[in-house]
Motif scaffolding. Structure first.
Motif, PDB file in Angstrom:
ATOM      1  N   LYS A   1      98.983  32.187 -48.068  1.00 57.96           N
ATOM      2  CA  LYS A   1      98.185  33.186 -48.776  1.00 57.96           C
ATOM      3  C   LYS A   1      96.759  32.687 -49.019  1.00 57.96           C
ATOM      4  CE  LYS A   1     101.110  36.210 -48.543  1.00 57.96           C
ATOM      5  NZ  LYS A   1     100.829  37.300 -47.623  1.00 57.96           N
ATOM      6  N   LEU A   2      96.589  31.406 -49.317  1.00 58.89           N
ATOM      7  CA  LEU A   2      95.244  30.855 -49.507  1.00 58.89           C
ATOM      8  C   LEU A   2      94.453  30.872 -48.203  1.00 58.89           C
ATOM      9  CD1 LEU A   2      95.764  27.855 -51.965  1.00 58.89           C
ATOM     10  CD2 LEU A   2      94.603  30.027 -52.410  1.00 58.89           C
ATOM     11  N   ILE A   3      95.109  30.588 -47.100  1.00 53.03           N
ATOM     12  CA  ILE A   3      94.443  30.634 -45.794  1.00 53.03           C
ATOM     13  C   ILE A   3      94.017  32.064 -45.483  1.00 53.03           C
ATOM     14  CG2 ILE A   3      94.826  30.399 -43.293  1.00 53.03           C
ATOM     15  CD1 ILE A   3      96.589  27.907 -44.021  1.00 53.03           C
ATOM     16  N   GLN A   4      94.911  33.032 -45.744  1.00 52.67           N
ATOM     17  CA  GLN A   4      94.568  34.436 -45.527  1.00 52.67           C
ATOM     18  C   GLN A   4      93.387  34.852 -46.399  1.00 52.67           C
ATOM     19  OE1 GLN A   4      98.296  36.405 -46.337  1.00 52.67           O
ATOM     20  NE2 GLN A   4      98.973  36.255 -44.218  1.00 52.67           N
ATOM     21  N   LEU A   5      93.383  34.428 -47.653  1.00 51.82           N
ATOM     22  CA  LEU A   5      92.292  34.761 -48.568  1.00 51.82           C
ATOM     23  C   LEU A   5      90.984  34.143 -48.086  1.00 51.82           C
ATOM     24  CD1 LEU A   5      91.419  36.139 -51.205  1.00 51.82           C
ATOM     25  CD2 LEU A   5      92.040  34.035 -52.404  1.00 51.82           C
ATOM     26  N   GLU A   6      91.049  32.921 -47.610  1.00 52.97           N
ATOM     27  CA  GLU A   6      89.857  32.237 -47.095  1.00 52.97           C
ATOM     28  C   GLU A   6      89.287  32.979 -45.883  1.00 52.97           C
ATOM     29  OE1 GLU A   6      89.430  27.966 -45.200  1.00 52.97           O
ATOM     30  OE2 GLU A   6      90.043  27.835 -47.313  1.00 52.97           O
ATOM     31  N   LYS A   7      90.165  33.412 -44.971  1.00 52.88           N
ATOM     32  CA  LYS A   7      89.718  34.178 -43.799  1.00 52.88           C
ATOM     33  C   LYS A   7      89.093  35.501 -44.222  1.00 52.88           C
ATOM     34  CE  LYS A   7      93.002  32.532 -40.320  1.00 52.88           C
ATOM     35  NZ  LYS A   7      94.134  32.961 -39.469  1.00 52.88           N
ATOM     36  N   SER A   8      89.716  36.157 -45.180  1.00 52.05           N
ATOM     37  CA  SER A   8      89.202  37.422 -45.682  1.00 52.05           C
ATOM     38  C   SER A   8      87.812  37.228 -46.286  1.00 52.05           C
ATOM     39  CB  SER A   8      90.162  37.999 -46.726  1.00 52.05           C
ATOM     40  OG  SER A   8      89.595  39.088 -47.393  1.00 52.05           O
ATOM     41  N   ASN A   9      87.649  36.173 -47.072  1.00 52.80           N
ATOM     42  CA  ASN A   9      86.351  35.899 -47.690  1.00 52.80           C
ATOM     43  C   ASN A   9      85.276  35.587 -46.648  1.00 52.80           C
ATOM     44  OD1 ASN A   9      87.118  36.381 -50.342  1.00 52.80           O
ATOM     45  ND2 ASN A   9      87.723  34.258 -50.690  1.00 52.80           N
ATOM     46  N   LYS A  10      85.653  34.865 -45.589  1.00 54.19           N
ATOM     47  CA  LYS A  10      84.691  34.575 -44.517  1.00 54.19           C
ATOM     48  C   LYS A  10      84.273  35.856 -43.811  1.00 54.19           C
ATOM     49  CE  LYS A  10      85.986  29.823 -43.456  1.00 54.19           C
ATOM     50  NZ  LYS A  10      86.599  28.924 -42.460  1.00 54.19           N
ATOM     51  N   ALA A  11      85.252  36.716 -43.525  1.00 53.94           N
ATOM     52  CA  ALA A  11      84.938  37.991 -42.874  1.00 53.94           C
ATOM     53  C   ALA A  11      84.052  38.845 -43.776  1.00 53.94           C
ATOM     54  CB  ALA A  11      86.219  38.738 -42.523  1.00 53.94           C
ATOM     55  N   PHE A  12      84.356  38.862 -45.060  1.00 52.65           N
ATOM     56  CA  PHE A  12      83.549  39.618 -46.025  1.00 52.65           C
ATOM     57  C   PHE A  12      82.109  39.117 -46.007  1.00 52.65           C
ATOM     58  CE2 PHE A  12      81.711  40.386 -50.186  1.00 52.65           C
ATOM     59  CZ  PHE A  12      82.079  41.692 -50.469  1.00 52.65           C
ATOM     60  N   ASP A  13      81.936  37.799 -46.031  1.00 55.44           N
ATOM     61  CA  ASP A  13      80.590  37.215 -46.027  1.00 55.44           C
ATOM     62  C   ASP A  13      79.830  37.528 -44.740  1.00 55.44           C
ATOM     63  OD1 ASP A  13      80.962  36.182 -48.570  1.00 55.44           O
ATOM     64  OD2 ASP A  13      81.594  34.206 -47.850  1.00 55.44           O
ATOM     65  N   LEU A  14      80.536  37.629 -43.613  1.00 52.20           N
ATOM     66  CA  LEU A  14      79.885  37.991 -42.352  1.00 52.20           C
ATOM     67  C   LEU A  14      79.385  39.433 -42.387  1.00 52.20           C
ATOM     68  CD1 LEU A  14      82.290  36.378 -39.727  1.00 52.20           C
ATOM     69  CD2 LEU A  14      79.929  35.696 -40.223  1.00 52.20           C
ATOM     70  N   ILE A  15      80.123  40.288 -43.066  1.00 48.59           N
ATOM     71  CA  ILE A  15      79.729  41.699 -43.144  1.00 48.59           C
ATOM     72  C   ILE A  15      78.650  41.901 -44.198  1.00 48.59           C
ATOM     73  CG2 ILE A  15      80.558  44.034 -43.677  1.00 48.59           C
ATOM     74  CD1 ILE A  15      83.273  43.137 -42.466  1.00 48.59           C
ATOM     75  N   ASP A  16      78.775  41.212 -45.325  1.00 51.33           N
ATOM     76  CA  ASP A  16      77.803  41.320 -46.418  1.00 51.33           C
ATOM     77  C   ASP A  16      76.672  40.317 -46.195  1.00 51.33           C
ATOM     78  OD1 ASP A  16      76.495  41.718 -48.855  1.00 51.33           O
ATOM     79  OD2 ASP A  16      77.834  40.358 -49.930  1.00 51.33           O
ATOM     80  N   THR A  17      75.857  40.580 -45.192  1.00 47.52           N
ATOM     81  CA  THR A  17      74.797  39.622 -44.840  1.00 47.52           C
ATOM     82  C   THR A  17      73.737  39.480 -45.917  1.00 47.52           C
ATOM     83  OG1 THR A  17      73.657  41.362 -43.630  1.00 47.52           O
ATOM     84  CG2 THR A  17      75.063  39.867 -42.352  1.00 47.52           C
ATOM     85  N   GLY A  18      73.553  40.497 -46.732  1.00 47.28           N
ATOM     86  CA  GLY A  18      72.548  40.423 -47.787  1.00 47.28           C
ATOM     87  C   GLY A  18      73.011  39.656 -49.013  1.00 47.28           C
ATOM     88  N   GLY A  19      74.278  39.256 -49.044  1.00 47.19           N
ATOM     89  CA  GLY A  19      74.797  38.511 -50.181  1.00 47.19           C
ATOM     90  C   GLY A  19      74.859  39.348 -51.455  1.00 47.19           C
ATOM     91  N   LYS A  20      75.086  40.646 -51.296  1.00 51.27           N
ATOM     92  CA  LYS A  20      75.117  41.565 -52.442  1.00 51.27           C
ATOM     93  C   LYS A  20      76.398  41.432 -53.252  1.00 51.27           C
ATOM     94  CE  LYS A  20      74.847  44.996 -49.553  1.00 51.27           C
ATOM     95  NZ  LYS A  20      74.950  44.168 -48.361  1.00 51.27           N
ATOM     96  N   GLY A  21      77.439  40.887 -52.630  1.00 52.95           N
ATOM     97  CA  GLY A  21      78.734  40.798 -53.293  1.00 52.95           C
ATOM     98  C   GLY A  21      79.588  42.034 -53.091  1.00 52.95           C
ATOM     99  N   VAL A  22      79.070  42.988 -52.328  1.00 55.05           N
ATOM    100  CA  VAL A  22      79.807  44.207 -51.983  1.00 55.05           C
ATOM    101  C   VAL A  22      79.451  44.589 -50.547  1.00 55.05           C
ATOM    102  CG1 VAL A  22      79.981  45.148 -54.332  1.00 55.05           C
ATOM    103  CG2 VAL A  22      78.000  45.715 -52.918  1.00 55.05           C
ATOM    104  N   VAL A  23      80.328  45.371 -49.929  1.00 55.38           N
ATOM    105  CA  VAL A  23      80.059  45.912 -48.602  1.00 55.38           C
ATOM    106  C   VAL A  23      79.767  47.390 -48.783  1.00 55.38           C
ATOM    107  CG1 VAL A  23      81.085  46.453 -46.357  1.00 55.38           C
ATOM    108  CG2 VAL A  23      81.483  44.219 -47.393  1.00 55.38           C
ATOM    109  N   VAL A  24      78.667  47.841 -48.185  1.00 52.00           N
ATOM    110  CA  VAL A  24      78.266  49.243 -48.269  1.00 52.00           C
ATOM    111  C   VAL A  24      78.293  49.850 -46.863  1.00 52.00           C
ATOM    112  CG1 VAL A  24      76.901  48.957 -50.381  1.00 52.00           C
ATOM    113  CG2 VAL A  24      75.821  48.612 -48.160  1.00 52.00           C
ATOM    114  N   VAL A  25      78.140  51.144 -46.788  1.00 56.28           N
ATOM    115  CA  VAL A  25      78.201  51.860 -45.505  1.00 56.28           C
ATOM    116  C   VAL A  25      77.223  51.267 -44.497  1.00 56.28           C
ATOM    117  CG1 VAL A  25      77.823  54.085 -44.375  1.00 56.28           C
ATOM    118  CG2 VAL A  25      79.062  53.996 -46.518  1.00 56.28           C
ATOM    119  N   GLU A  26      76.036  50.886 -44.942  1.00 56.77           N
ATOM    120  CA  GLU A  26      75.040  50.312 -44.028  1.00 56.77           C
ATOM    121  C   GLU A  26      75.564  49.030 -43.375  1.00 56.77           C
ATOM    122  OE1 GLU A  26      74.347  51.349 -47.166  1.00 56.77           O
ATOM    123  OE2 GLU A  26      73.190  53.140 -46.675  1.00 56.77           O
TER     124      GLU A  26
END
Length: 162
Positions: free
Chosen positions: A90-115
């Motif tokens: 579960k920790l490995i899955q969470l780590e992968k999820s967080n990495k993917a989130f950071d790749l999508i949230d390039t602005g470092g906003k802490g959220v993913v938006v439609v843009e």
């Protein structure tokens, strides 16, 4: 008489490395400490409820049903080894999820938006309309604010086994 065909050699599959061997010693110790803190004084195993509490302490938000799906018995209990394996996974899955989130949230906003989704879709050469992207967001966004939090993202990543 035609020559006999040789049987093709079976390809050996690489052995799967257990998740507990993929985490660093610090994470391993955190998991084992969470296990120990959650133990009932009378038992050396964790119930589903105790396991959920220990996992939450590790930052893994999980439903009891997901833990229960590991066994067909209602009174399933984790021993230390089984808990270490499951928590590491579960920790490995969470780590992968967080990495993917950071790749999508390039602005470092802490959220993913439609843009952000539009940019990723374009990079992946996916032809998605803004309406389709908004629909995707609405499907995953539990708060209804038009943004995906890490928690929203982790939940959907778990469902698609990211």
């Amino acid at each position: 008489m035609p020559p006999k065909r040789k049987k093709p050699k079976k390809r050996s599959r690489p052995e799967t490395i257990p998740p507990e061997d993929l985490i660093d010693p610090v994470q391993r110790n955190e998991i084992l400490r969470a296990f120990q803190r959650s133990l009932d004084e009378e038992k050396d195993t964790l119930s589903i409820k105790e396991s959920k509490r220990a996992l939450k302490e590790l930052g893994v938000d999980i439903k009891s049903e997901e833990i229960r799906s590991l066994a067909n018995e209602e009174n399933f209990r984790f021993d230390e080894s089984a808990f270490l394996h499951f928590a590491a996974l579960k920790l490995i899955q969470l780590e992968k999820s967080n990495k993917a989130f950071d790749l999508i949230d390039t602005g470092g906003k802490g959220v993913v938006v439609v843009e952000d989704l539009a940019r990723v879709a374009k990079e992946l050469e996916e032809d998605l309309t803004e309406e389709e992207l908004v629909e995707m967001m609405e499907f995953v966004d539990r708060s209804g604010d038009g943004m995906l939090s890490r928690k929203d993202f982790a939940r959907i990543a778990r469902k698609v086994k990211l």
